[in-house]
Design a protein around this motif. Sequence first.
Motif, mmCIF file in Angstrom:
data_model
loop_
_atom_site.group_PDB
_atom_site.id
_atom_site.type_symbol
_atom_site.label_atom_id
_atom_site.label_comp_id
_atom_site.label_asym_id
_atom_site.label_seq_id
_atom_site.Cartn_x
_atom_site.Cartn_y
_atom_site.Cartn_z
ATOM 1 N N ARG A 1 0.858 -1.193 0.000
ATOM 2 C CA ARG A 1 0.000 0.000 0.000
ATOM 3 C C ARG A 1 0.890 1.237 0.000
ATOM 4 N NH1 ARG A 1 -2.155 -3.348 3.956
ATOM 5 N NH2 ARG A 1 -1.173 -2.137 5.627
ATOM 6 N N MET A 2 0.327 2.367 -0.462
ATOM 7 C CA MET A 2 1.062 3.626 -0.477
ATOM 8 C C MET A 2 0.352 4.640 0.413
ATOM 9 S SD MET A 2 2.527 4.084 -4.329
ATOM 10 C CE MET A 2 3.624 2.855 -5.029
ATOM 11 N N ARG A 3 1.149 5.356 1.174
ATOM 12 C CA ARG A 3 0.602 6.231 2.209
ATOM 13 C C ARG A 3 0.428 7.656 1.710
ATOM 14 N NH1 ARG A 3 3.643 8.205 7.663
ATOM 15 N NH2 ARG A 3 5.031 8.950 6.025
ATOM 16 N N LEU A 4 -0.715 8.218 2.070
ATOM 17 C CA LEU A 4 -0.963 9.648 1.886
ATOM 18 C C LEU A 4 -0.823 10.313 3.249
ATOM 19 C CD1 LEU A 4 -2.008 12.218 0.436
ATOM 20 C CD2 LEU A 4 -4.331 11.407 0.942
ATOM 21 N N HIS A 5 0.050 11.295 3.332
ATOM 22 C CA HIS A 5 0.286 11.994 4.605
ATOM 23 C C HIS A 5 0.463 13.482 4.314
ATOM 24 C CE1 HIS A 5 2.845 12.808 8.400
ATOM 25 N NE2 HIS A 5 1.549 12.862 8.703
ATOM 26 N N CYS A 6 -0.410 14.287 4.927
ATOM 27 C CA CYS A 6 -0.322 15.730 4.715
ATOM 28 C C CYS A 6 -0.946 16.472 5.902
ATOM 29 C CB CYS A 6 -1.010 16.139 3.408
ATOM 30 S SG CYS A 6 -2.801 15.837 3.410
ATOM 31 N N PHE A 7 -0.738 17.793 5.943
ATOM 32 C CA PHE A 7 -1.315 18.654 6.980
ATOM 33 C C PHE A 7 -2.146 19.736 6.290
ATOM 34 C CE2 PHE A 7 2.180 16.775 9.289
ATOM 35 C CZ PHE A 7 1.670 16.617 10.562
ATOM 36 N N LEU A 8 -3.317 19.996 6.839
ATOM 37 C CA LEU A 8 -4.156 21.105 6.382
ATOM 38 C C LEU A 8 -4.043 22.228 7.416
ATOM 39 C CD1 LEU A 8 -7.379 19.196 5.228
ATOM 40 C CD2 LEU A 8 -5.378 19.859 3.881
ATOM 41 N N ASN A 9 -3.528 23.362 6.997
ATOM 42 C CA ASN A 9 -3.350 24.513 7.894
ATOM 43 C C ASN A 9 -4.499 25.498 7.650
ATOM 44 O OD1 ASN A 9 -0.100 23.961 6.819
ATOM 45 N ND2 ASN A 9 -0.695 23.604 8.960
ATOM 46 N N LEU A 10 -5.499 25.475 8.534
ATOM 47 C CA LEU A 10 -6.685 26.342 8.417
ATOM 48 C C LEU A 10 -6.428 27.685 9.114
ATOM 49 C CD1 LEU A 10 -9.446 23.691 9.181
ATOM 50 C CD2 LEU A 10 -8.454 24.318 6.976
ATOM 51 N N VAL A 11 -7.144 28.695 8.656
ATOM 52 C CA VAL A 11 -6.964 30.045 9.224
ATOM 53 C C VAL A 11 -7.430 30.041 10.664
ATOM 54 C CG1 VAL A 11 -7.166 31.198 6.999
ATOM 55 C CG2 VAL A 11 -9.226 30.742 8.343
ATOM 56 N N ARG A 12 -6.910 31.011 11.455
ATOM 57 C CA ARG A 12 -7.231 31.104 12.871
ATOM 58 C C ARG A 12 -8.705 31.445 13.103
ATOM 59 N NH1 ARG A 12 -4.012 30.698 17.700
ATOM 60 N NH2 ARG A 12 -1.865 30.345 17.035
ATOM 61 N N GLU A 13 -9.337 32.074 12.098
ATOM 62 C CA GLU A 13 -10.718 32.496 12.250
ATOM 63 C C GLU A 13 -11.692 31.335 12.107
ATOM 64 O OE1 GLU A 13 -8.476 33.940 10.440
ATOM 65 O OE2 GLU A 13 -8.188 35.859 11.497
ATOM 66 N N THR A 14 -11.190 30.104 11.834
ATOM 67 C CA THR A 14 -12.061 28.951 11.682
ATOM 68 C C THR A 14 -12.731 28.637 13.004
ATOM 69 O OG1 THR A 14 -10.612 28.040 9.982
ATOM 70 C CG2 THR A 14 -12.168 26.535 11.002
ATOM 71 N N THR A 15 -14.097 28.520 12.952
ATOM 72 C CA THR A 15 -14.848 28.214 14.157
ATOM 73 C C THR A 15 -14.793 26.724 14.440
ATOM 74 O OG1 THR A 15 -16.902 27.853 12.951
ATOM 75 C CG2 THR A 15 -16.417 30.136 13.637
ATOM 76 N N PRO A 16 -15.091 26.280 15.699
ATOM 77 C CA PRO A 16 -15.115 24.852 15.995
ATOM 78 C C PRO A 16 -16.085 24.074 15.117
ATOM 79 C CG PRO A 16 -15.024 26.107 18.031
ATOM 80 C CD PRO A 16 -15.216 27.106 16.929
ATOM 81 N N ALA A 17 -17.239 24.676 14.801
ATOM 82 C CA ALA A 17 -18.190 23.977 13.931
ATOM 83 C C ALA A 17 -17.603 23.774 12.549
ATOM 84 C CB ALA A 17 -19.502 24.757 13.871
ATOM 85 N N GLN A 18 -16.958 24.819 12.027
ATOM 86 C CA GLN A 18 -16.322 24.674 10.713
ATOM 87 C C GLN A 18 -15.191 23.634 10.754
ATOM 88 O OE1 GLN A 18 -15.116 28.737 10.080
ATOM 89 N NE2 GLN A 18 -16.993 29.231 8.887
ATOM 90 N N LEU A 19 -14.447 23.616 11.840
ATOM 91 C CA LEU A 19 -13.347 22.651 11.963
ATOM 92 C C LEU A 19 -13.888 21.215 11.978
ATOM 93 C CD1 LEU A 19 -10.350 22.102 12.315
ATOM 94 C CD2 LEU A 19 -10.627 22.438 14.776
#
Length: 558
Positions: free
Chosen positions: A446-464
Amino acid sequence: MPRTDPDAPRWRRFLPATWSFRAAFAFALVFGCVLLGARAGELSPPPPPSTPPPVGAAEGVDEATQVAPDSPRASLRKFIDLCRAGNYAEAARYLDVPPRADGVALAQRLKAVLDRHLWLEPDALSPHALGDTQDNLGNGVEQIGTIPTRTGTQPVRLVRRVTPDGVRWLFSRATVVRIDEWYAQLEDRWLRDHLPPALLRPGPRELLWWQWLALPILALASWVVGAVLSFLLRAALRHLVLRTESTLDDALLAVARGPLTFAGALLAMAVALPWLKLYLPAEQFLDAVLRAGAFVAVFWLVLRGIDAVGGRLLEAPATRDNPAARSLVPLMGRIAKVTILIIGAIAVLSELGYPVASLIAGLGIGGVALALAAQKTVENLFGSVSIGIDRPLQVGDFVKIDLVLGTVESIGLRSTRIRTLDRTIVTIPNGKLADLQIESYTARDRMRLHCFLNLVRETTPAQLRAVLEGCERALREHPHIWPDDVVVRFVGLGPSSLDVEIMAWFQTQDFGEFRTMRQEALFSFLEVIASSGSSLAYPTQTVRLAKGAPERPQPGLS
């Protein structure tokens, strides 16, 4: 219908399968062994038959200084030398010939009788002028052996006589009068009476010249008989071979044709040799040649068997799909064949009378010198064997070796070549490669997908939460995802973003296909982020300046 070997070399299928070709090959092979043995006899002649030591010979004294010219040994030696040279008139002077008898014919016939029944060695007789005085035969009498007859045995004796040329030991009158009777009982008397005298003289290895001329004809006839025996034996074995499911026995039977024919020819020649009426040294010599030929047949069959087994191993499914094993099988076959050739050569040369002890010692010393001189080469060779057995990498694999990242292009006997991402070639010796850490990307299931999503600070908990659920749902809906382990987690607060870690595995071994899958997954992540009302953060840094801070005078300014 018998099955044929599809791996047979192309050149063998075009060889003329004619009796003339096979006969010529038989002559070259069988008669070549005979000539090789004859050459061996020049280097190391066969030991004489076991005889008692001469009576009265002093130990540690040079024989040439103690053989009296009028001794039994000197007379017999002179008689044999004259007969070998064909000078039977002079040889007759060493016979006590009766009146009106043909001394030349008697000398010639006596030599034939002695060669057939006694094969005298002059060194067995006394070297003293008076002969052996302790043999209870009386003074002036020396017995050199006995001749078998229909009624028993009759002695062959020398007597000391005074001749016009001086004192000399002669074959006694009683011995001479029995020569015609002994000669009449010889089985090859007809040939001796009708062949030219030149063909009756001894050649190399005590073979008469007519026997040397007969040997090629006998070899050709033996090869024909061997071919017939080989055909009958293979026909009988073919019925058994066709009943088995394995194809290896078919290949072994196919390659055994030549060795079986040669073995049959040797058997036919061994049966026919008594017809030549060989002397004892010649019989011993040809027996040694036949034994050497038997070794040749056995090792020839083993060599052909190695080729057959190697061909079947290359056709095996486990080897066909394994490039490393396909490289290892011919290598191991060559090593085995070289080993068999060395052992066979030593065995054949030993049977032919060559001094192989010094050869083996020389090979040992040479092997040590070769091992020291070719240490790295041998190390790389064994490294290639280790790689072939362990199979940490194969041709076509994408690997990482030390700091080298690329595709394996070839695995040779000395080194392995890797094509890097920059399209350069890196060559690594196999001896060193066997000790390095090898990371194979091709071996991944198998081949692995590994990444990070850096969301803006204004992201609300519901949006997260919407981003987390949407990304995980998009991954699990992919047809090639590994469902047992999909990781989408909020992992921390970054300096300028909210960080989400994503890790998943796609069920593929093709890196190009994985790139497409990774691209589709990243597009789905962007769609999820956009639909949730959030966005990706940019690396930012805020600098705040405090109001009303007093200005400090700069040094050096007035």
